[in-house]
Enzyme design. Sequence first.
Site, PDB file in Angstrom:
ATOM      1  N   LYS A 146       4.832   6.931   6.013  1.00 19.04           N
ATOM      2  CA  LYS A 146       5.028   7.375   4.755  1.00 19.04           C
ATOM      3  C   LYS A 146       5.237   8.810   4.383  1.00 19.04           C
ATOM      4  O   LYS A 146       5.981   9.251   3.296  1.00 19.04           O
ATOM      5  CB  LYS A 146       4.040   6.750   3.338  1.00 19.04           C
ATOM      6  CG  LYS A 146       3.940   5.308   3.621  1.00 19.04           C
ATOM      7  CD  LYS A 146       5.345   4.488   3.495  1.00 19.04           C
ATOM      8  CE  LYS A 146       6.077   4.672   2.407  1.00 19.04           C
ATOM      9  NZ  LYS A 146       7.150   3.412   2.149  1.00 19.04           N
TER      10      LYS A 146
ATOM     11  N   SER B  15      -1.283  -3.427   9.946  1.00 18.76           N
ATOM     12  CA  SER B  15       0.041  -3.647  10.134  1.00 18.76           C
ATOM     13  C   SER B  15       0.890  -3.202  11.531  1.00 18.76           C
ATOM     14  O   SER B  15       1.444  -3.816  11.894  1.00 18.76           O
ATOM     15  CB  SER B  15       0.901  -2.910   9.026  1.00 18.76           C
ATOM     16  OG  SER B  15       1.254  -1.613   9.355  1.00 18.76           O
TER      17      SER B  15
HETATM   18  N1  PMP Z   1       2.441  -0.398   7.387  1.00 21.18           N
HETATM   19  C1  PMP Z   1       1.586   0.351   6.416  1.00 21.18           C
HETATM   20  C2  PMP Z   1       0.570   0.647   7.139  1.00 21.18           C
HETATM   21  C3  PMP Z   1       2.212   0.949   5.389  1.00 21.18           C
HETATM   22  O1  PMP Z   1       1.466   1.535   4.642  1.00 21.18           O
HETATM   23  C4  PMP Z   1       3.606   0.745   5.116  1.00 21.18           C
HETATM   24  C5  PMP Z   1       3.995   1.469   3.814  1.00 21.18           C
HETATM   25  N2  PMP Z   1       3.674   0.537   2.551  1.00 21.18           N
HETATM   26  C6  PMP Z   1       4.248   0.088   6.166  1.00 21.18           C
HETATM   27  C7  PMP Z   1       3.787  -0.625   7.104  1.00 21.18           C
HETATM   28  C8  PMP Z   1       5.980  -0.201   5.634  1.00 21.18           C
HETATM   29  O2  PMP Z   1       6.633   0.654   5.384  1.00 21.18           O
HETATM   30  P1  PMP Z   1       7.848   0.666   4.414  1.00 21.18           P
HETATM   31  O3  PMP Z   1       7.444   0.849   3.030  1.00 21.18           O
HETATM   32  O4  PMP Z   1       8.838   1.714   5.046  1.00 21.18           O
HETATM   33  O5  PMP Z   1       8.448  -0.575   4.544  1.00 21.18           O
END
Ligand code: PMP
Length: 328
Positions: A41, A280
């Site tokens: 981010k 994630s």
């Molecule tokens: N994984 C994590 C740990 C995140 O914090 C985020 C952003 N919220 C994402 C994946 C996904 O990124 P994006 O907002 O670009 O879809």
Amino acid sequence: MEDIASSITDLIGRTPLLRLQSSSAELLAKLEFLNPGGSVKDRAALAIVEDAERRHLLKKGSVLVDATSGNTGIALAMVAASKGYGCVVSMPRVCTNVERYALIKAYGGVVLLSEPNEGAEGMLRLAKAAADQLGERAYYTAQFSNPCNAEAHLNGTGPELWRQCGGKLDAVVLGAGTGGTASGITRALRALASENGVEPPRIIVVEPELSRTLSGGVHHNGHGVTGIGAGVPLAFVCNKDETDEGQRVQVDEFRSCSLADALDEARAVSMRDGVLAGPSSGAALRVARDVASELGEGKRVVVILPSAGERYLAHPLFDAHRRSAEAE
Ligand code: PMP
């Protein structure tokens, strides 16, 4: 020759691509946790703030405001600190957010906590109320709809991947929070593949098993795969059966991953490859491994790892180690 950065923001992007151990297709991990604020981010936060600066929407004393699962808040607070702005973010009140809460505060940001059962809508409402209260001083960065979020990946992450792979990549596996990463990478790689007269890579978006909003499944706020599966329609990624329109892209496939499998994978990759992945990242990696075995040798799968495990010490990811530390 000297090689000195003048601002922490100069160090955002250009993240390494690491080959992980794999017995099937080649598996390459884009290490987004090596951004200076510790997550993917940072890219979106910087692009959003620089765009506002170019449009003269920010001045000394301006306050960046947004709703976040944590990583955008940390990134905005870091960018704000280095550029002399304020930062107020809303985030769900859950104990697993303690590190992200502390990190935002460490950069001088203000955190407002929303009720977890109100999901993304609750935190968006809180952020908007804060922006209204700050009036002209507030700049609402709107990560869920600000095109600069996806453009950071259209101009940065996507072309970086293409260059790092020398144009050879067969599949990209990643999660979607706002969908900014998925939209930008997909558009960049499809355009570059078309310019070079080759097939674009297959783009596979991973959803938490308990939050499959994009592919038309269930959604529970407490799914545990922090950062993805917000449970709201996305401005950057189409739901299944919708068609591409501008920045809102239709990816090639949706797959899901359970919290247990995501955490198993995150724990396994720390010990196998020395890569400390967050939840994630674990989910994306689990699906990437399946895709790698389906595609087989000679093919190349790229997986995006958005943040590292160290950010999730209070998350069930570390339950066993926390318990053993407490028992010592
Ligand atoms: N994984 C994590 C740990 C995140 O914090 C985020 C952003 N919220 C994402 C994946 C996904 O990124 P994006 O907002 O670009 O879809």
